[in-house]
Design an enzyme around this catalytic site. Structure first.
Site, PDB file in Angstrom:
ATOM      1  N   THR A  33      26.954 149.555  25.688  1.00  0.00           N
ATOM      2  CA  THR A  33      27.136 150.846  26.500  1.00  0.00           C
ATOM      3  C   THR A  33      27.997 151.740  25.701  1.00  0.00           C
ATOM      4  O   THR A  33      29.125 151.497  25.403  1.00  0.00           O
ATOM      5  CB  THR A  33      27.852 150.409  27.603  1.00  0.00           C
ATOM      6  OG1 THR A  33      27.164 149.418  28.363  1.00  0.00           O
ATOM      7  CG2 THR A  33      27.726 151.492  28.762  1.00  0.00           C
ATOM      8  N   ASP A  70      29.098 147.347  20.442  1.00  0.00           N
ATOM      9  CA  ASP A  70      29.033 147.373  21.937  1.00  0.00           C
ATOM     10  C   ASP A  70      27.824 148.141  22.116  1.00  0.00           C
ATOM     11  O   ASP A  70      27.435 149.086  21.773  1.00  0.00           O
ATOM     12  CB  ASP A  70      30.307 147.908  22.276  1.00  0.00           C
ATOM     13  CG  ASP A  70      30.108 148.056  23.813  1.00  0.00           C
ATOM     14  OD1 ASP A  70      30.076 146.906  24.328  1.00  0.00           O
ATOM     15  OD2 ASP A  70      30.605 149.101  24.353  1.00  0.00           O
TER      16      ASP A  70
END
Length: 818
Positions: free
Chosen positions: A322, A320
């Site tokens: 962020t 991922d």
């Protein structure tokens, strides 16, 4: 009209005109209305995390096939011989159970402590009073207060907003904050990045967005352990094979001992215990526990012992953006001045350079949003200008402004910041081209402009562009080195984010992700499972990915026989974390992500992952090497049992004899092998490789012991005890030869281990206490001579049995060993 006359509509209605009156937004619910909702069950009761209870943990670690078989044998030996030395093998039940229980309870306790430390609180308004409470005390239609940094704990609708912006990255993956005006929807799991406001609770408990995603991942499941499944397959075969062999052996031993069932039962127990690789489960638990302890020192918490194994087999890592590759913050990447900056440093116009203007803006707001925080960090030396007016940011006009008086008597300066397309004149195509170029690179572009004075919410006619402020996600300092490590180890990287594809691709390139030229918009992904699998395999970076698409992409990779690890910190990652072979969550992430992940990085250090991977490989490869010892023991036990059943002679060993053999040639060296460093990349096929070594090695050892035993039985002057001693020493000798073969690729310390085990054999044969305890007597000289020849020949034969991993090109470089 009183508050009670115009209070709340039906609980599922949108916020009505009556609800938004000033009285309700000040007073909130009354105590009577709260009691009414509590009685109706309209309370924010959150679903429990997918944990096993203490009772379930104890049952799972105590009641298992190995403990069941060994426990049954323990009962039989007590019936036959009572309490005595032949019960030693039963200790594996306690150690197997205790180690597994301790680790799982320890992991659960650590996660619970972390949940308490990071648990959000709700600020409620009831009866006109504001107070803080736990999130489970919120009821439907409650009025909640939001301030900077506060987390939205239930879904609702905004009833009051003062420049309030929410960061929804934990839900959507979008790193840019969203402005929330009155009437806007807010979702649990987001938090306030700037401004303040109030909202009404509309969806609580399991109905909230965050809880609904977590609910799909609630069921607890054990990790997919190849070691565990391999051992279970062996146990299933043994559970079918042992009963008929034991019955046949018992019948033959009864015949050879004139119907003495106690002697016959003792032989059956000895054979059955030897056939069960009980120590393998214990050794695996010890190796896993050592791995867990090693990782805990690096602030990496594993929920289950077998999770260590999965680390070794990961070949695809889904990241991922962020909070994983990036810190979650934005930074000023570059400042592009527009036009000529002239004048001396003493000239007031020179002091109004873009840097000075940005420093003044960054220091002007006591409650800055994420953009202002990044600017203030980049330009901390603010001039001593007086703030004389502001125009707050509006999501409609996309800009904000502030007016300053640089010094007494000087002309004021109005500073505007916002989206270039809203501030630029349509004829300024050159600047627009620069903006488009930077946006294509995944950067956020803010235009800095000045005017003589503020003109309210309308743009002034003398607005002059001064600079373009280029913002980008802050990549973790250790991200590039960490990702490069995975690339070198042959792990395929996939970046999956809810953010804009261009932004995700730009971050991936800066972090060193290979083949991150362009980002794929997940809205264009095929829905067919096979087509999706092929598409995901061909591309690296994906943006605008929904939580359920993340899960589908993980399953697509798994359908192509990849072992997939998924990293994430938000509620939007929960489904993918749950379904991945190895879910890895950040300690500061959402509670939902931590509760379903197999590994939690407590200190959020992405750089911990290489050492985590290396530790997993060490455990898996070392346990595989040690497993050869235990499985070959099963093979020779089966061979000896069948041979004795056919021949109709006394069983060659007492249970205590095999306890000695397994301790010195299997158990103790197995522990050292399981803890030895070995950072080769793990491969599927653990059971097949072990069987390829264990079967021929076991046949050699069993044949050698039988030859010596039968020779001793038929040697004049040799009794049963001496014959059993000869068979025991033979097994120990061949076991040492097998140990030499299995440790061939290890450093020179292996000779110390082999010598120590040889010394143990000598001590067992010479010390009066051990001779008596293990019932050992020296056989005649002729038996010793036969024994030496047989052990020598068997030892030579064992050296030709292939061992997987003696040479392996997937071994890590020396400097990567952890």
């Amino acid at each position: 009209m009183s508050v009670s006359d115009t209070h709340l509509p039906a609980v599922s209605d949108p916020v009505s005109t009556e609800l938004l009156n000033a009285a309700w937004t000040v007073a909130g619910l009354t105590s009577a209305e709260v009691d009414q909702r509590v009685a109706a069950g309209q309370v924010n009761t959150l679903p429990h995390a997918p944990d096993r209870t203490v009772g379930q943990i104890i049952r799972a670690n105590v009641i298992n096939p190995v403990n069941g078989i060994v426990g049954f044998m323990l009962v039989l030996i007590i019936i036959a011989d009572g309490i005595g030395p032949d019960m030693l093998f039963g200790g594996v039940i306690i150690t197997n159970s205790v180690i597994g229980i301790i680790q799982e309870l320890r992991a659960r306790s650590a996660l619970n402590r972390l949940a308490v430390l990071t648990a959000p609180h709700a600020v409620l308004m009831r009866n006109g009073e504001q107070f803080e409470s736990g999130v489970e005390e919120v009821v439907l239609d409650d009025l909640l207060i939001l301030a900077p940094g506060a987390q939205v704990v239930v879904d609702g609708e905004v009833v009051e907003s003062t420049g309030m912006e929410l960061n929804e990255s934990l839900l959507t993956g979008e790193s840019d904050p969203e402005h929330k005006a009155v009437g806007a929807q807010v979702l649990s799991g987001s938090f306030v990045s700037s401004g303040s406001g109030k909202y009404r609770a509309l969806k609580i408990g399991a109905d909230s967005y965050a809880a609904s995603l977590a609910q799909e991942a609630r069921k607890f499941s054990l990790v997919n352990s190849e070691l565990r499944s391999g051992v279970n397959k062996i146990l299933k075969v043994l559970m079918l094979a042992i009963p008929p062999i034991a019955i046949l052996l018992f019948w033959r031993l009864m015949q050879s001992n004139d119907g003495d069932w106690r002697i016959a039962l003792s032989g059956v127990v000895a054979a059955s215990v030897a056939m069960v690789p009980d120590g393998l489960v214990l050794l695996t638990s010890i190796a896993f526990m050592a791995g867990v302890i090693s990782l805990s020192k690096k602030n990496a918490l594993l929920r289950e012992l077998a999770s260590v194994e999965l680390l070794a087999r990961v070949d695809t890592l889904c990241l991922d953006k962020t909070g994983t590759i990036t810190t979650g913050n934005i930074v000023v990447a570059e400042l592009l001045p527009l036009g000529e900056e002239s004048g001396s440093k003493d000239d007031p116009q020179a002091q109004a350079s873009p840097e000075h203007l940005l420093a003044a803006v960054g220091a002007s707001d006591p409650d800055p949003n994420a953009t202002q925080q990044a600017i203030a960090k980049a330009y901390p030396e603010a001039p001593s200008w007086q703030l004389t007016g502001t125009v707050p940011f509006s999501s409609a006009r996309k800009w904000s402004a502030a007016q300053f008086s640089p010094e007494s008597g000087a002309q004021p300066i109005a500073v505007y910041m916002g989206a270039p397309e809203f501030l630029l004149d349509e004829h300024e195509s050159e600047i627009s081209a620069q903006v488009a170029e930077q946006a294509e690179m995944g950067r956020r572009v803010i235009l800095l402009a000045t005017a003589a004075e503020l003109t309210g919410e309308n743009l002034p006619t003398d607005l002059e562009p001064r600079a373009l402020v280029l913002l980008e996600d802050e990549v973790r300092e250790d991200a590039h080195e960490t990702l490069q490590y995975f690339v070198e180890q042959g792990v395929t990287l996939k970046v999956i984010s809810g953010d804009h594809p261009g932004t995700v691709a730009a971050v991936a390139r800066r972090a060193g992700v290979p083949d991150a030229g362009t980002g794929i918009d997940a809205r264009d992904l095929p829905e067919d499972e096979q087509e999706l699998a092929e598409f995901v395999a061909q591309h690296t970076v994906f943006g605008r990915v929904t939580p359920r698409q993340k899960r589908a992409m993980v399953k697509a990779l798994q359908s192509q026989h990849h072992v997939v690890a998924m990293t994430g910190d938000g509620v939007n990652d929960v489904l993918a974390l749950k379904d991945a072979d190895m879910g890895i969550a950040m300690g500061s992430g959402s509670g939902a992500s931590r509760s379903v992940a197999q590994l939690v990085l407590m200190d959020d250090k992405f750089s911990s992952l290489p050492s985590v991977l290396a530790e997993g490989r060490r455990v898996m490869n070392s346990v595989e090497r040690a497993s050869n010892l235990f499985i070959y023991g099963t093979v020779y036990a089966v061979l000896i049992s069948l041979t004795v059943s056919v021949a109709g002679v006394e069983f060659p060993f007492l249970p205590r004899h095999l306890t000695l053999v397994r301790a010195l040639s299997v158990g103790i060296p197995g522990v050292f092998l399981a803890l030895a460093p070995d950072h080769r990349r793990s491969r599927p096929g653990f059971l097949a490789r072990v069987v390829r070594f264990a079967v021929p090695a076991g046949l050699i050892a069993g044949t050698a012991a039988l030859i010596v035993y039968f020779t001793a039985l038929h040697t004049q002057g040799s009794n049963l005890t001496e014959s059993r001693t000869a068979a025991t020493v033979t097994l120990l000798g061949v076991g040492l030869a097998i140990l030499v073969r299995l440790t061939g690729s290890l450093p020179s310390w292996r000779w110390a281990l082999i010598s120590a085990m040889g010394l143990g054999v000598i001590l067992a044969l010479t010390l009066p206490f051990t001779k008596k305890f293990f019932d050992l007597e020296y056989p005649p000289t002729t038996v010793w001579q036969v024994m030496l020849v047989v052990v020598l020949l068997a030892g030579i034969a064992v050296q030709f049995v292939p061992v997987a991993g003696d040479t392996d090109e997937s071994a890590l470089p020396a400097n990567t060993a952890a």
